[in-house]
Design a protein around this motif. Structure first.
Motif, PDB file in Angstrom:
ATOM      1  N   GLU A  46       0.829  -1.206   0.000  1.00 11.23           N
ATOM      2  CA  GLU A  46       0.000   0.000   0.000  1.00 11.23           C
ATOM      3  C   GLU A  46       0.869   1.264   0.000  1.00 11.23           C
ATOM      4  O   GLU A  46       0.568   2.234  -0.695  1.00 11.23           O
ATOM      5  N   VAL A  47       1.947   1.265   0.778  1.00 11.59           N
ATOM      6  CA  VAL A  47       2.870   2.403   0.790  1.00 11.59           C
ATOM      7  C   VAL A  47       3.496   2.573  -0.599  1.00 11.59           C
ATOM      8  O   VAL A  47       3.621   3.696  -1.100  1.00 11.59           O
ATOM      9  N   ALA A  48       3.848   1.455  -1.231  1.00  7.93           N
ATOM     10  CA  ALA A  48       4.435   1.507  -2.575  1.00  7.93           C
ATOM     11  C   ALA A  48       3.443   2.099  -3.567  1.00  7.93           C
ATOM     12  O   ALA A  48       3.806   2.948  -4.394  1.00  7.93           O
ATOM     13  N   GLN A  49       2.185   1.672  -3.493  1.00  6.51           N
ATOM     14  CA  GLN A  49       1.175   2.178  -4.415  1.00  6.51           C
ATOM     15  C   GLN A  49       0.938   3.676  -4.228  1.00  6.51           C
ATOM     16  O   GLN A  49       0.786   4.418  -5.203  1.00  6.51           O
ATOM     17  N   GLU A  50       0.928   4.119  -2.984  1.00  7.58           N
ATOM     18  CA  GLU A  50       0.767   5.553  -2.709  1.00  7.58           C
ATOM     19  C   GLU A  50       1.964   6.332  -3.267  1.00  7.58           C
ATOM     20  O   GLU A  50       1.799   7.404  -3.855  1.00  7.58           O
ATOM     21  N   ALA A  51       3.158   5.805  -3.102  1.00  5.92           N
ATOM     22  CA  ALA A  51       4.352   6.458  -3.642  1.00  5.92           C
ATOM     23  C   ALA A  51       4.266   6.537  -5.166  1.00  5.92           C
ATOM     24  O   ALA A  51       4.617   7.563  -5.760  1.00  5.92           O
ATOM     25  N   LEU A  52       3.784   5.480  -5.792  1.00  3.62           N
ATOM     26  CA  LEU A  52       3.641   5.467  -7.245  1.00  3.62           C
ATOM     27  C   LEU A  52       2.645   6.536  -7.702  1.00  3.62           C
ATOM     28  O   LEU A  52       2.899   7.268  -8.668  1.00  3.62           O
ATOM     29  N   ARG A  53       1.530   6.661  -6.985  1.00  3.07           N
ATOM     30  CA  ARG A  53       0.537   7.688  -7.328  1.00  3.07           C
ATOM     31  C   ARG A  53       1.124   9.099  -7.232  1.00  3.07           C
ATOM     32  O   ARG A  53       0.757   9.976  -7.997  1.00  3.07           O
ATOM     33  N   ARG A  54       2.045   9.290  -6.280  1.00  5.38           N
ATOM     34  CA  ARG A  54       2.702  10.593  -6.110  1.00  5.38           C
ATOM     35  C   ARG A  54       3.854  10.796  -7.091  1.00  5.38           C
ATOM     36  O   ARG A  54       4.418  11.880  -7.165  1.00  5.38           O
ATOM     37  N   GLY A  55       4.244   9.741  -7.787  1.00  3.65           N
ATOM     38  CA  GLY A  55       5.382   9.833  -8.689  1.00  3.65           C
ATOM     39  C   GLY A  55       6.719   9.702  -7.972  1.00  3.65           C
ATOM     40  O   GLY A  55       7.759  10.041  -8.525  1.00  3.65           O
ATOM     41  N   PHE A  57       9.200   7.501  -7.362  1.00  2.00           N
ATOM     42  CA  PHE A  57       9.652   6.194  -7.832  1.00  2.00           C
ATOM     43  C   PHE A  57      10.742   5.584  -6.954  1.00  2.00           C
ATOM     44  O   PHE A  57      10.867   4.361  -6.889  1.00  2.00           O
ATOM     45  N   ALA A  58      11.504   6.413  -6.266  1.00  2.62           N
ATOM     46  CA  ALA A  58      12.543   5.890  -5.364  1.00  2.62           C
ATOM     47  C   ALA A  58      11.887   5.124  -4.209  1.00  2.62           C
ATOM     48  O   ALA A  58      12.271   3.987  -3.907  1.00  2.62           O
ATOM     49  N   THR A  59      10.895   5.738  -3.576  1.00  2.00           N
ATOM     50  CA  THR A  59      10.190   5.075  -2.474  1.00  2.00           C
ATOM     51  C   THR A  59       9.447   3.852  -2.984  1.00  2.00           C
ATOM     52  O   THR A  59       9.440   2.798  -2.338  1.00  2.00           O
ATOM     53  N   TYR A  60       8.843   3.976  -4.150  1.00  2.87           N
ATOM     54  CA  TYR A  60       8.136   2.837  -4.739  1.00  2.87           C
ATOM     55  C   TYR A  60       9.087   1.644  -4.880  1.00  2.87           C
ATOM     56  O   TYR A  60       8.755   0.526  -4.476  1.00  2.87           O
ATOM     57  N   GLY A  61      10.277   1.866  -5.432  1.00  2.87           N
ATOM     58  CA  GLY A  61      11.243   0.786  -5.616  1.00  2.87           C
ATOM     59  C   GLY A  61      11.676   0.150  -4.311  1.00  2.87           C
ATOM     60  O   GLY A  61      11.781  -1.071  -4.202  1.00  2.87           O
ATOM     61  N   ILE A  62      11.900   0.990  -3.305  1.00  2.00           N
ATOM     62  CA  ILE A  62      12.307   0.488  -1.990  1.00  2.00           C
ATOM     63  C   ILE A  62      11.208  -0.378  -1.388  1.00  2.00           C
ATOM     64  O   ILE A  62      11.462  -1.473  -0.870  1.00  2.00           O
TER      65      ILE A  62
END
Length: 86
Positions: A46-55, A57-62
């Motif tokens: 869920e944290v990854a998906q929220e990061a992706l929505r915000r753009g 990508f570093a947090t999404y990858g982590i």
């Protein structure tokens, strides 16, 4: 690693055979950690998906890497990739 690569698995089978059997044959987790790992993986996803929505990508990858690590732990605990329920 070579020929010593399977040693950790062999060791855990020797000392935790009952746990493996319970996961594989009875589909239960005697230690009670599988549900917590699933919950943790879902939270990280869920944290990854929220990061992706915000753009972000570093947090999404982590976060996706953490989901993958957690799912790998679950795979070890249950003795392979589980078949999805219908």
């Amino acid at each position: 690693l070579g020929s010593s690569a399977p040693n950790p698995v062999i060791s855990t089978l020797r000392y935790f055979r009952e746990e493996y059997d319970a996961h594989i044959r009875e589909h239960r987790c005697p230690a009670g950690v599988c549900k917590a790992l699933i919950r943790y993986a879902n939270e990280r996803f869920e944290v990854a998906q929220e990061a992706l929505r915000r753009g972000d990508f570093a947090t999404y990858g982590i976060e996706i890497a953490e989901v993958e690590r957690t799912l790998a732990q679950l795979e070890i605990l249950v003795g392979g990739s589980p078949t999805p329920a219908p």
